[in-house]
Design a protein around this motif. Structure first.
Motif, PDB file in Angstrom:
ATOM      1  N   ALA A 400      36.973  27.716  60.654  1.00  0.00           N
ATOM      2  CA  ALA A 400      37.240  28.971  60.359  1.00  0.00           C
ATOM      3  C   ALA A 400      38.277  29.463  59.152  1.00  0.00           C
ATOM      4  O   ALA A 400      37.750  30.398  58.304  1.00  0.00           O
ATOM      5  N   PRO A 401      39.438  28.880  58.969  1.00  0.00           N
ATOM      6  CA  PRO A 401      40.222  29.255  57.849  1.00  0.00           C
ATOM      7  C   PRO A 401      39.727  28.864  56.649  1.00  0.00           C
ATOM      8  O   PRO A 401      39.745  29.712  55.703  1.00  0.00           O
ATOM      9  N   ALA A 402      39.103  27.677  56.502  1.00  0.00           N
ATOM     10  CA  ALA A 402      38.361  27.308  55.394  1.00  0.00           C
ATOM     11  C   ALA A 402      37.236  28.332  54.849  1.00  0.00           C
ATOM     12  O   ALA A 402      37.082  28.809  53.728  1.00  0.00           O
ATOM     13  N   LEU A 403      36.488  28.774  55.745  1.00  0.00           N
ATOM     14  CA  LEU A 403      35.345  29.698  55.675  1.00  0.00           C
ATOM     15  C   LEU A 403      35.992  31.189  55.143  1.00  0.00           C
ATOM     16  O   LEU A 403      35.544  31.759  54.271  1.00  0.00           O
ATOM     17  N   THR A 404      36.937  31.735  55.974  1.00  0.00           N
ATOM     18  CA  THR A 404      37.717  32.900  55.521  1.00  0.00           C
ATOM     19  C   THR A 404      38.272  32.746  54.040  1.00  0.00           C
ATOM     20  O   THR A 404      38.217  33.690  53.315  1.00  0.00           O
ATOM     21  N   SER A 405      39.007  31.498  53.736  1.00  0.00           N
ATOM     22  CA  SER A 405      39.572  31.301  52.329  1.00  0.00           C
ATOM     23  C   SER A 405      38.341  31.566  51.260  1.00  0.00           C
ATOM     24  O   SER A 405      38.615  31.911  50.295  1.00  0.00           O
ATOM     25  N   GLY A 406      37.310  30.873  51.890  1.00  0.00           N
ATOM     26  CA  GLY A 406      36.200  30.795  50.701  1.00  0.00           C
ATOM     27  C   GLY A 406      35.494  32.362  50.493  1.00  0.00           C
ATOM     28  O   GLY A 406      35.528  32.737  49.474  1.00  0.00           O
ATOM     29  N   ILE A 407      35.518  33.065  51.538  1.00  0.00           N
ATOM     30  CA  ILE A 407      35.162  34.271  51.573  1.00  0.00           C
ATOM     31  C   ILE A 407      36.214  35.014  50.630  1.00  0.00           C
ATOM     32  O   ILE A 407      35.642  36.129  49.909  1.00  0.00           O
ATOM     33  N   GLN A 408      37.434  34.848  50.929  1.00  0.00           N
ATOM     34  CA  GLN A 408      38.258  35.719  50.196  1.00  0.00           C
ATOM     35  C   GLN A 408      38.382  35.356  48.614  1.00  0.00           C
ATOM     36  O   GLN A 408      38.483  36.263  47.922  1.00  0.00           O
ATOM     37  N   GLN A 409      38.166  34.036  48.315  1.00  0.00           N
ATOM     38  CA  GLN A 409      38.020  33.513  47.002  1.00  0.00           C
ATOM     39  C   GLN A 409      36.732  34.399  46.265  1.00  0.00           C
ATOM     40  O   GLN A 409      36.968  34.840  45.307  1.00  0.00           O
ATOM     41  N   LEU A 410      35.634  34.360  47.007  1.00  0.00           N
ATOM     42  CA  LEU A 410      34.504  34.788  46.425  1.00  0.00           C
ATOM     43  C   LEU A 410      34.804  36.334  46.323  1.00  0.00           C
ATOM     44  O   LEU A 410      34.141  36.774  45.400  1.00  0.00           O
ATOM     45  N   SER A 411      35.430  37.078  47.294  1.00  0.00           N
ATOM     46  CA  SER A 411      35.712  38.569  47.062  1.00  0.00           C
ATOM     47  C   SER A 411      36.430  38.753  45.629  1.00  0.00           C
ATOM     48  O   SER A 411      36.196  39.630  45.075  1.00  0.00           O
ATOM     49  N   ASP A 412      37.634  37.816  45.605  1.00  0.00           N
ATOM     50  CA  ASP A 412      38.455  38.030  44.404  1.00  0.00           C
ATOM     51  C   ASP A 412      37.773  37.749  43.210  1.00  0.00           C
ATOM     52  O   ASP A 412      37.754  38.520  42.211  1.00  0.00           O
ATOM     53  N   GLY A 413      36.861  36.786  43.234  1.00  0.00           N
ATOM     54  CA  GLY A 413      36.059  36.475  42.205  1.00  0.00           C
ATOM     55  C   GLY A 413      34.916  37.793  41.873  1.00  0.00           C
ATOM     56  O   GLY A 413      34.864  37.966  40.553  1.00  0.00           O
ATOM     57  N   SER A 414      34.509  38.136  42.771  1.00  0.00           N
ATOM     58  CA  SER A 414      33.658  39.416  42.608  1.00  0.00           C
ATOM     59  C   SER A 414      34.394  40.705  42.127  1.00  0.00           C
ATOM     60  O   SER A 414      33.936  41.452  41.124  1.00  0.00           O
ATOM     61  N   ASP A 415      35.590  40.861  42.254  1.00  0.00           N
ATOM     62  CA  ASP A 415      36.511  41.702  41.988  1.00  0.00           C
ATOM     63  C   ASP A 415      36.548  41.500  40.253  1.00  0.00           C
ATOM     64  O   ASP A 415      36.668  42.634  39.516  1.00  0.00           O
ATOM     65  N   THR A 416      37.000  40.354  40.242  1.00  0.00           N
ATOM     66  CA  THR A 416      37.097  40.056  38.811  1.00  0.00           C
ATOM     67  C   THR A 416      35.768  40.052  37.890  1.00  0.00           C
ATOM     68  O   THR A 416      35.950  40.621  36.773  1.00  0.00           O
ATOM     69  N   LEU A 417      34.934  39.621  38.662  1.00  0.00           N
ATOM     70  CA  LEU A 417      33.495  40.011  37.890  1.00  0.00           C
ATOM     71  C   LEU A 417      33.206  41.327  37.598  1.00  0.00           C
ATOM     72  O   LEU A 417      32.725  41.691  36.726  1.00  0.00           O
TER      73      LEU A 417
END
Length: 744
Positions: A400-417
């Motif tokens: 679960a932490p890895a999944l959450t971390s990945g989603i958080q990174q994905l969210s951060d990337g989408s913001d940057t995008l």
């Protein structure tokens, strides 16, 4: 002539010559010889039984009783010889049998070789009756044979008393042991009742806990039922995001080189980035609490697995004890049932209650054993299912932490995008730097999307295990709840049955009296010889001779009168012709034998009382009855002579023989045949015998007076017959009256 002169004349005639005097004296002592000699010979024959020759043959081989050798044959032989009731001779079988035939021994007692073996069998499961063989020969003496039979019965009674006492002691010792064992059983039953009460309380607590566990496991199974399909959808979306992010990164890399078409493409890119940003924000918000929740789930599942494992391990000894108790209860019940059934101190109702309690105990323990078996299986299923759930939950918590971390990174990337595309769309001049920033964000997004894809794949693979474990946990918890309920029900019945068993055993133990060795010795003596015949003889003859005396005194009185009338004239023919006073003549004819009979009876009494030493309670009454009987018999024989002459004299002998049978002097009159029994009440000797018994033994004087009244009636009746015949002869004579009599 007066009555007195008639008596004197008759006595003078009887003593006129030496030969007449000798005949008179001889006839006077006939009743004394008859009565005295017979009673002397039979005065007390039972006191001289030790002179009767008898043989005893001991063939007994002995036996073993309680590990010790016993020889009852030797004991019986020694007691018989030491007792000296008979003139015993210990001999062999051949000599004894020939001795009975030739008269050396009157009887023989033979103790068989298996005598002791049969006696000790009374304490075994196959008792047999011992025998004493009595060999007799009536040619030696019928009465000796009868006495031998009584001796055999006496020996049998003595042996039976000894063996019965030994058997009773064994029984009483066994009862004492049973009482002690019942005390131990009562203590064990109390402990069993106490333990089952505690077990019953724990079983109800366990049933409550397993009920709650079953309910929670059912909710967990329901909540995780849709988890596999949801995680598959999540994994599919994450894979698509990862693929899109990778494509986006590649595209942006190409875009850096292809900036010619950037204005139109950046508008489309900005719109897509905004949509992606919105979706990833929603995904981030939805999965923000996933690590904490999965960690809680893993922690809870681990605690459930640990608790279920502990419950299964700790319940195993209890279940094994319950199953052992269930397996041993039939043996315990089978052991106690014969004790209860064989008890002689319990009532039938108590035995029924106690046996019913044992049956309830056996049924409850059987049901308890079955419930314990079911509970054991259900606890193992619960242990396995909870372990599977714990493993799945732990795997989910790890990913679960890895999944959450990945989603958080994905969210951060989408913001940057989104920011980059916004800048790209707003400021074309800065397109190169924006595309570069977008490429960087796209790379970051691609990396995060890859991690998310890995996490969702792991989550998707763990979700079925988690759902299956939750279902197994729910099924195991339901089975455990059912087993715990069955266990609680069985323990309720066991608690009731064990309490009833303890109560019944204690009640049965109290019914068996406590005793020590001396008390058991006394009890065994009473059991082996429970009845003692007390001597309460209201009118006792001193010995055998005294028992026959009334009969032979009466016979002697009749024989004395019969003998005297062989020389006495019933009436004086001269007086009838000369005086013509029939009453005086009859009275004078009767008074002479009556006075002589008085002398005979007084002399016979002195012989009976002093020479033979037979006890007489009422001396005056006995002499009076003897004299009255003699006078009555004199009147009867005189009347027969006056009426029938010499034929009447013969009938006097016949009448004596009839009374010899019917008077009941030896055997009770009730044993007589019907016609003779009727004559028993009709003839006078019956009443003389009974009256002498009453006065001699100290019996009922009223009965003696009644008997004397009957004798007096016979006396007066006989005198009346003589008077009627004599009165007729004073008026006239017949040819028969003139015919000379055979007796002179």
């Amino acid at each position: 002539m007066t009555t007195t002169s008639l008596v004197r004349a008759e006595l003078a005639r009887l003593t006129a010559t030496p030969l007449a005097r000798l005949a008179f004296i001889a006839l006077m002592i006939v009743p004394l010889l008859y009565g005295g000699a017979y009673l002397w010979a039979n005065r007390d024959p039972y006191a001289k039984l030790d002179q009767i020759p008898a043989a005893i043959v001991n063939l007994d081989a002995g036996a073993t009783l309680d590990g010790e050798h016993v020889d009852y044959g030797t004991d019986v032989t020694k007691e018989a010889i030491d007792g000296a009731d008979f003139k015993w001779t210990k001999t062999g079988a051949a000599d004894a049998r020939s001795g009975v035939r030739n008269g050396t021994y009157d009887f023989v007692v033979t103790i068989p070789h298996d005598f002791s073996e049969h006696l000790v069998s009374a304490q075994s499961d196959d008792p047999t009756q011992a025998k004493l063989v009595m060999t007799t020969a009536d040619t030696n003496s019928y009465l000796a044979s009868t006495i031998a039979e009584q001796a055999g019965k006496t020996m049998r009674t003595a042996v039976a008393e000894r063996v019965g006492k030994q058997a009773a002691k064994t029984l009483l010792v066994g009862l004492a042991d049973v009482r002690d064992s019942l005390g131990d059983a009562v203590d064990g039953a109390d402990q069993l009742a106490s333990g089952t009460a505690k077990a019953d309380t724990g079983a109800h607590t366990l049933a409550d806990g397993t009920g709650q566990l079953s309910s929670g496991a059912a909710e967990l199974a329901s909540g995780t039922a849709d988890l596999p399909s949801q995680t598959k959808q999540l994994d599919s979306g994450a894979q698509q995001v990862a693929s899109g992010a990778s494509t986006l990164a590649s595209g942006l890399a190409s875009a850096q080189q292809q900036t010619a078409a950037l204005p139109s493409q950046t508008q489309q890119l900005h719109a897509g980035a905004q949509q992606l940003q919105t979706g990833l924000h929603q995904l981030r918000d939805q999965t923000a609490s996933l690590p904490a929740d999965s960690q809680k789930l893993a922690s809870g599942a681990s605690q459930v697995a640990t608790g279920n494992a502990t419950l299964a391990d700790e319940a195993t000894p209890f279940i094994e004890g319950v199953q052992q108790l269930s397996a041993q209860s039939p043996e315990l019940v089978a052991t106690l049932k014969p004790v209860v059934q064989a008890s002689t101190v319990l009532t039938a109702e108590q035995k029924t209650q106690l046996l019913a309690g044992l049956d309830d105990l056996q049924a409850g323990s059987t049901k308890l054993g079955a419930g314990a078996g079911d509970l054991s299986g259900n606890l193992q299923k619960l242990k396995t299912g909870s372990a599977q759930v714990s493993a799945g939950a732990s795997q989910l918590a790890e990913q679960a932490p890895a999944l959450t971390s990945g989603i958080q990174q994905l969210s951060d990337g989408s913001d940057t995008l989104a920011a980059g595309t916004s800048k790209l769309a707003a400021a074309a001049p800065t397109l190169t730097s924006g595309i570069s920033s977008a490429a960087t964000g796209a790379s970051t997004l691609s990396a995060g999307a890859a991690k998310v894809a890995d996490g969702t794949s792991t989550l998707a693979s763990a979700a079925p295990t988690l759902s299956s474990g939750a279902s197994s946990l729910a099924a195991g918890a339901a089975s455990a709840d059912k087993g715990a309920s069955s266990l609680a029900s069985g323990l309720d019945e066991l608690k009731t049955g064990s309490s009833k068993l303890a109560s019944s055993l204690d009640e049965g133990r109290t019914k068996i009296p406590a005793s020590n060795a001396s008390e058991r010795e006394s009890q065994a003596s009473v059991i082996s010889d429970p009845v003692k015949v007390g001597d309460d003889n209201v009118a006792a003859a001193s010995n055998y001779g005294a028992g026959l005396a009334p009969f032979f005194i009466s016979l002697a009185a009749w024989i004395g009168m019969y003998a005297l009338f062989l020389i006495l004239k019933p009436i004086s023919k001269r007086a009838i012709t000369a005086v013509r006073k029939p009453l005086a003549v009859v009275f004078g004819g009767w008074l002479t034998p009556a006075l002589l009979g008085l002398v005979q009876m007084v002399a016979l009494f002195f012989i009976v009382r002093f020479a033979l030493d037979l006890n007489v309670v009422h001396i005056g009454g006995t002499i009076g009855i003897m004299v009255l009987a003699s006078a009555t018999f004199a009147a009867i024989i005189m009347a027969l002579n006056v009426l029938l002459g010499s034929v009447g004299q013969f009938l006097g002998l016949v009448l004596m023989l009839v009374q010899l049978v019917t008077a009941g002097g030896t055997f009770p009159w009730q044993t007589l045949p019907g016609p003779l029994a009727a004559l028993h009440f009709a003839l006078p000797m019956t009443y003389s015998v009974d009256a002498i018994r009453q006065t001699m033994y100290g019996g009922d004087l009223g009965a003696a007076w009644s008997d004397a009244g009957v004798l007096l009636c016979w006396l007066l009746g006989a005198l009346l017959v003589s008077f009627v015949v004599t009165a007729r002869q004073t008026r006239s004579r017949t040819l028969r009256d003139l015919r000379p009599s055979l007796i002179g």
